[in-house]
Write a protein that holds these residues in place. Structure first.
Motif, PDB file in Angstrom:
ATOM      1  N   HIS A  20       4.382 -48.308 -69.533  1.00 37.91           N
ATOM      2  CA  HIS A  20       3.059 -48.633 -69.363  1.00 37.91           C
ATOM      3  C   HIS A  20       2.445 -50.056 -69.631  1.00 37.91           C
ATOM      4  O   HIS A  20       1.791 -50.690 -69.093  1.00 37.91           O
ATOM      5  CB  HIS A  20       2.279 -47.693 -70.425  1.00 37.91           C
ATOM      6  CG  HIS A  20       2.016 -46.184 -70.032  1.00 37.91           C
ATOM      7  ND1 HIS A  20       1.754 -45.255 -70.734  1.00 37.91           N
ATOM      8  CD2 HIS A  20       2.398 -45.671 -68.900  1.00 37.91           C
ATOM      9  CE1 HIS A  20       1.687 -43.875 -70.145  1.00 37.91           C
ATOM     10  NE2 HIS A  20       2.020 -44.259 -68.828  1.00 37.91           N
ATOM     11  N   HIS A  60       8.322 -45.479 -63.025  1.00 41.13           N
ATOM     12  CA  HIS A  60       7.514 -44.717 -64.040  1.00 41.13           C
ATOM     13  C   HIS A  60       7.085 -43.382 -63.680  1.00 41.13           C
ATOM     14  O   HIS A  60       7.303 -42.503 -64.636  1.00 41.13           O
ATOM     15  CB  HIS A  60       6.410 -45.830 -64.249  1.00 41.13           C
ATOM     16  CG  HIS A  60       5.278 -45.025 -65.328  1.00 41.13           C
ATOM     17  ND1 HIS A  60       5.838 -44.766 -66.451  1.00 41.13           N
ATOM     18  CD2 HIS A  60       4.231 -44.551 -65.232  1.00 41.13           C
ATOM     19  CE1 HIS A  60       4.727 -44.068 -67.219  1.00 41.13           C
ATOM     20  NE2 HIS A  60       3.769 -43.950 -66.344  1.00 41.13           N
ATOM     21  N   GLU A  64       8.358 -39.910 -65.703  1.00 41.43           N
ATOM     22  CA  GLU A  64       7.203 -39.063 -66.529  1.00 41.43           C
ATOM     23  C   GLU A  64       7.445 -37.530 -65.758  1.00 41.43           C
ATOM     24  O   GLU A  64       7.204 -36.694 -66.625  1.00 41.43           O
ATOM     25  CB  GLU A  64       5.738 -39.436 -66.087  1.00 41.43           C
ATOM     26  CG  GLU A  64       5.330 -40.260 -67.133  1.00 41.43           C
ATOM     27  CD  GLU A  64       3.571 -40.584 -66.863  1.00 41.43           C
ATOM     28  OE1 GLU A  64       2.978 -40.130 -65.982  1.00 41.43           O
ATOM     29  OE2 GLU A  64       3.056 -41.328 -67.485  1.00 41.43           O
ATOM     30  N   ASP A 125      -2.322 -38.947 -69.173  1.00 40.07           N
ATOM     31  CA  ASP A 125      -1.030 -39.183 -69.702  1.00 40.07           C
ATOM     32  C   ASP A 125      -1.240 -38.804 -71.341  1.00 40.07           C
ATOM     33  O   ASP A 125      -0.351 -37.939 -71.751  1.00 40.07           O
ATOM     34  CB  ASP A 125      -0.605 -40.538 -69.720  1.00 40.07           C
ATOM     35  CG  ASP A 125       0.144 -40.823 -68.222  1.00 40.07           C
ATOM     36  OD1 ASP A 125       0.232 -39.874 -67.501  1.00 40.07           O
ATOM     37  OD2 ASP A 125       0.223 -42.178 -68.140  1.00 40.07           O
TER      38      ASP A 125
HETATM   39 FE   LIG Z   1       2.035 -43.013 -67.056  1.00 34.83          FE
END
Ligand SMILES: [Fe+2]
Ligand SMILES: [Fe+2]
Length: 133
Positions: A20, A60, A64, A125
């Motif tokens: 992030h 990313h 996740e 998130d």
């Molecule tokens: Fe994220």
């Protein structure tokens, strides 16, 4: 500053916090470039940042999503759709528009990333914070 990562943004997963932070950094690079009012053509720089943003976001999101699958996260599908929308938006920005309307496209993109941080990173998130660990 618009793209400053703060401790309260932490999802308690070190790798994801680092990722992030990197996305914030890309946003702030774009901000710096678009804020320059020297009349210099920034086409190459903006395209490079767009490319970097897309690649890093894809990396990313995959990270996740893998973690969500591993823990059987129940909002996986919904979350993945939000990721897809982000990539869609970034890939549909036309090179021609970046060329002819640099400032407008740049500013729109900054607003889009800022909204993304607020709506996705700080909400969607955050919802997996206590589930994936
Ligand atoms: Fe994220
Ligand atoms: Fe996400």
């Amino acid at each position: 500053m618009l793209f400053t990562w703060k401790e309260e943004f932490s999802v308690n997963i070190k790798e994801i916090d680092e990722q992030h932070k990197q996305l914030f950094k890309i946003g702030s690079e774009l901000y710096d470039i678009v804020s320059l009012k020297d009349g210099v053509d920034r086409y190459d720089e903006i395209m490079e940042i767009l490319y970097e943003l897309k690649n890093y976001a894809e990396y990313h999101f995959r990270f996740e999503e893998e973690l969500m699958k591993k823990y059987g996260y129940e909002r996986y599908d919904m979350h993945k759709k939000e990721h897809e929308r982000f990539i869609n938006k970034v890939t549909t920005i036309s090179e021609e528009e970046v060329d002819t309307e640099q400032r407008k496209v740049g500013m729109n993109l900054i607003v889009f990333i800022a909204n993304w941080i607020e709506n996705h990173i700080l909400r969607s998130d955050m919802s997996y914070k206590d589930v994936l660990m």
